[in-house]
Scaffold this active site. Structure first.
Site, short mmCIF file in Angstrom:
data_model
loop_
_atom_site.label_atom_id
_atom_site.label_comp_id
_atom_site.label_asym_id
_atom_site.label_seq_id
_atom_site.Cartn_x
_atom_site.Cartn_y
_atom_site.Cartn_z
N GLY A 94 184.75 79.75 72.43
CA GLY A 94 184.67 80.66 71.29
C GLY A 94 185.66 80.30 70.18
O GLY A 94 185.58 80.83 69.08
N ALA A 147 183.43 81.23 59.89
CA ALA A 147 182.70 81.05 61.14
C ALA A 147 181.21 80.81 60.89
O ALA A 147 180.59 79.96 61.54
CB ALA A 147 182.90 82.30 62.01
N HIS A 161 166.84 107.41 51.46
CA HIS A 161 167.86 108.31 50.95
C HIS A 161 168.28 109.27 52.06
O HIS A 161 167.43 109.80 52.74
CB HIS A 161 167.31 109.11 49.77
CG HIS A 161 168.30 110.13 49.27
ND1 HIS A 161 169.40 109.77 48.53
CD2 HIS A 161 168.36 111.48 49.45
CE1 HIS A 161 170.10 110.87 48.25
NE2 HIS A 161 169.49 111.91 48.80
C1 LIG Z 1 192.95 85.77 61.68
C2 LIG Z 1 191.65 85.12 61.30
C3 LIG Z 1 190.58 85.90 60.94
C4 LIG Z 1 189.37 85.31 60.60
N1 LIG Z 1 188.35 86.11 60.25
C5 LIG Z 1 187.17 85.56 59.91
C6 LIG Z 1 186.07 86.37 59.59
O1 LIG Z 1 186.16 87.59 59.60
N2 LIG Z 1 184.91 85.77 59.28
C7 LIG Z 1 184.78 84.41 59.26
O2 LIG Z 1 183.69 83.91 58.97
N3 LIG Z 1 185.80 83.61 59.57
C8 LIG Z 1 186.99 84.15 59.90
N4 LIG Z 1 188.02 83.34 60.24
C9 LIG Z 1 187.81 81.89 60.20
C10 LIG Z 1 187.08 81.40 61.47
O3 LIG Z 1 187.80 81.79 62.60
C11 LIG Z 1 186.90 79.89 61.41
O4 LIG Z 1 186.27 79.52 60.22
C12 LIG Z 1 186.07 79.41 62.59
O5 LIG Z 1 186.66 79.74 63.82
C13 LIG Z 1 185.87 77.90 62.50
O6 LIG Z 1 185.07 77.50 63.56
P1 LIG Z 1 185.13 76.02 64.14
O7 LIG Z 1 184.07 75.98 65.19
O8 LIG Z 1 185.08 75.04 63.05
O9 LIG Z 1 186.57 75.87 64.79
P2 LIG Z 1 187.50 76.74 65.75
O10 LIG Z 1 187.03 78.13 65.89
O11 LIG Z 1 188.87 76.50 65.26
O12 LIG Z 1 187.29 76.07 67.16
C14 LIG Z 1 187.68 74.76 67.40
C15 LIG Z 1 187.83 74.57 68.89
O13 LIG Z 1 188.06 73.19 69.14
C16 LIG Z 1 189.01 73.05 70.17
N5 LIG Z 1 189.63 71.73 70.05
C17 LIG Z 1 190.34 71.26 68.98
N6 LIG Z 1 190.70 69.97 69.20
C18 LIG Z 1 190.21 69.64 70.41
C19 LIG Z 1 190.27 68.45 71.19
N7 LIG Z 1 190.87 67.34 70.76
N8 LIG Z 1 189.65 68.45 72.39
C20 LIG Z 1 189.03 69.57 72.86
N9 LIG Z 1 188.95 70.71 72.17
C21 LIG Z 1 189.52 70.74 70.96
C22 LIG Z 1 189.98 74.19 69.92
O14 LIG Z 1 190.67 74.54 71.10
C23 LIG Z 1 189.04 75.30 69.46
O15 LIG Z 1 188.63 76.12 70.53
C24 LIG Z 1 189.24 83.90 60.60
C25 LIG Z 1 190.32 83.11 60.98
C26 LIG Z 1 191.51 83.70 61.33
C27 LIG Z 1 192.65 82.82 61.73
#
Ligand SMILES: Cc1cc2nc3c(=O)[nH]c(=O)nc-3n(C[C@H](O)[C@H](O)[C@H](O)COP(=O)(O)OP(=O)(O)OC[C@H]3O[C@@H](n4cnc5c(N)ncnc54)[C@H](O)[C@@H]3O)c2cc1C
Length: 473
Positions: free
Chosen positions: A42, A320, A452
């Protein structure tokens, strides 16, 4: 799974909202798929981002409104026994439930989950610490991002917190300084204020939510000020002193150039995110990073054929839902090339069709062309506004503050962009976004019967306002 020399059609690195969605979509399309995760399923979103933060926001909102409603009804509210630790536990429960849910979904879709740190050791090969070497016909990188570190403001996660440290804190400070008035900073400030913490927000730009429509952001700023959240905009954080007895002293420079010091028990630094693109073996493969991000072309493909990048490691909005959409596009492209599946409907994310959402009170949500940009670039446009106080449901439920604002084409009446600020804005914006994406006109929204009383009448009335025929104003 823990076998060496495994071989897959597709290996996805990272199981955040980008990676796990890509893996499930790929498996749906018949690809033998594995996802590699070094932390929790996640990613940031479910574990230390969107989900726990929204759980805290929900509790903060209920806490504030419940108390106000009881007091308005003449009841005396006794807060003794209040324990923020219990509120915090609810947020962890939501995160854990959804993270487990991702595990279930991956299993149901026959995606192998490999636990460990991944590194590319070839364009078709990934080394996973503790697991071994994995061959893949295609690779999707979805390694996400981490809080940006500012020199002099390094996190210790006790007094100087990142969003992660904040979301994992089980108790409340008395006073909190929030550095950065973007979405994360504003949401945190709202939550802490609702639970009685004295909050100050320091922002370098001249206003809160600097990327959003100025008029709409000002509505949020006004409500923050009414709730007693002090916002210092146009203010530079100069240096930080960590007090020996605990707490911090932050020295800032005001817009006028004068230095000021403020003290607090904790400081949240929420000034941006850095992509996780180091130590992945990218440079060795000939992928040249731009400001740390992986440059991509159509279908999220990097400079190296067969290696795709999605989500926070790509220079599209760090959200996300953007990560998930990019994951679907990349997975469908791989399935097209390897299995003859249909070409993905889109080659990439259209930034004008990405919804932005900020979940503080009042909520703010937007997409597309903003008025300021239309003015700056001389794009012909009309602007329509309608206030919440003209909507019966908003008045009945004490949610009178805010407005919908639509930017439209004055000729065709096509919807070019919108910002909604007020209760339920993050849900309401999607009707406007759908209308824009479907190339509907103001007339279509204005003429559609809306139940409404609902807040969605705000959307109908703002479209009517653009046509000069709003009824309730
Ligand atoms: C406090 C906070 C609130 C947020 N609220 C929102 C919101 O309300 N709405 C929204 O759209 N976005 C929100 N975001 C942004 C959102 O969380 C990110 O845009 C989103 O999680 C990005 O998804 P991703 O799959 O690119 O990466 P991530 O969610 O960062 O997941 C990447 C995964 O890759 C894994 N990983 C990294 N490198 C390696 C490796 N070398 N080998 C194996 N695994 C690895 C990590 O452990 C991680 O689990 C928020 C962010 C924060 C910090």
């Amino acid at each position: 799974v823990s076998v060496s020399d495994l071989s897959y059609d597709l290996v996805v690195v990272g199981a955040g909202p980008g990676g796990y969605v890509a893996a499930i979509r790929a498996s749906q399309l018949g690809l033998k798929t594995a996802v590699i995760e070094r932390g929790e399923l996640g990613g940031v979103c479910l574990n230390i981002g969107c989900i726990p933060s929204k759980a805290l926001i929900h509790s903060a909102s209920l806490f504030r409104e419940g108390r106000a409603a009881l007091e308005a009804a003449g009841a005396r509210v006794d807060l003794s026994g209040f324990d923020y630790g219990k509120v915090w536990q609810l947020s962890r429960k939501a995160a854990d439930r959804l993270s487990k849910g991702v595990g279930f979904l991956l299993k149901k879709n026959a995606v192998d989950v490999l636990k460990g740190e991944a590194r590319l050791d070839g364009a078709r090969s990934v080394d996973v610490a503790g697991v071994g070497r994995i061959e893949a016909k295609a690779i999707i990188l979805a390694t996400g991002s981490r809080p940006k570190v500012v020199p002099g403001f390094e996190f210790d996660e006790k007094t100087v917190l990142s969003s992660t440290g904040f979301l994992l804190s089980q108790d409340l400070p008395k006073r909190l300084i929030v550095l950065g008035a973007g979405a994360i900073g504003m949401e945190t400030a709202f939550v802490m204020n609702a639970f009685g913490v004295e909050v100050r927000v320091v922002e370098l730009m001249d206003r809160v939510l600097p990327l959003e429509d100025a008029e709409s952001a000002a509505i949020v700023a006004k409500e923050f000020s009414r709730r007693g959240i002090a916002v210092a905009a146009g203010t530079r954080a100069l240096r930080l002193e960590r007090m020996p007895e605990g707490g911090v002293r932050l020295v800032t420079v005001s817009p006028g150039g004068s230095e000021e010091a403020m003290e607090a028990d904790r400081l949240l630094v929420a000034v941006g995110r850095s992509p996780n693109t180091q130590n992945l073996g990218l440079e060795e493969l000939g992928i040249r990073l731009e400001r740390g991000f992986v440059p991509v072309g159509d279908w999220q493909e990097s400079q190296v054929s067969g290696i795709y990048a999605i989500g926070d490691i790509v220079a599209t909005p760090l959200l996300a839902h953007v990560a998930s959409k990019e994951g679907e596009i990349a997975a469908e492209r791989v399935a097209q090339l390897l299995r003859g599946a249909p070409e993905p409907r889109e080659k990439g994310v259209d930034p004008l069709l990405v919804p932005n959402a900020v979940y503080c009170e009042p909520e703010l949500a937007s997409f597309g062309l903003q008025e300021a940009r239309a003015q700056a670039e001389g794009i012909a446009h009309g602007v329509a506004r309608f206030p919440y106080r003209g909507v019966g449901k908003a008045v009945a439920t004490e949610r009178r503050d805010g407005q919908a604002k639509i930017v439209f084409d004055p000729e065709s009446h096509a919807i070019l962009g919108a910002t909604v600020v007020g209760a339920g804005a993050t849900e309401l914006v999607h009707e406007l976004l759908l209308a824009s994406r479907a190339e509907l006109r103001l007339e279509d929204l204005a003429d559609m019967i809306h139940a409404h009383p609902t807040l969605s009448e705000l959307v109908m009335e703002s479209a009517r306002a653009g046509l000069g025929r709003a009824i309730h104003i």
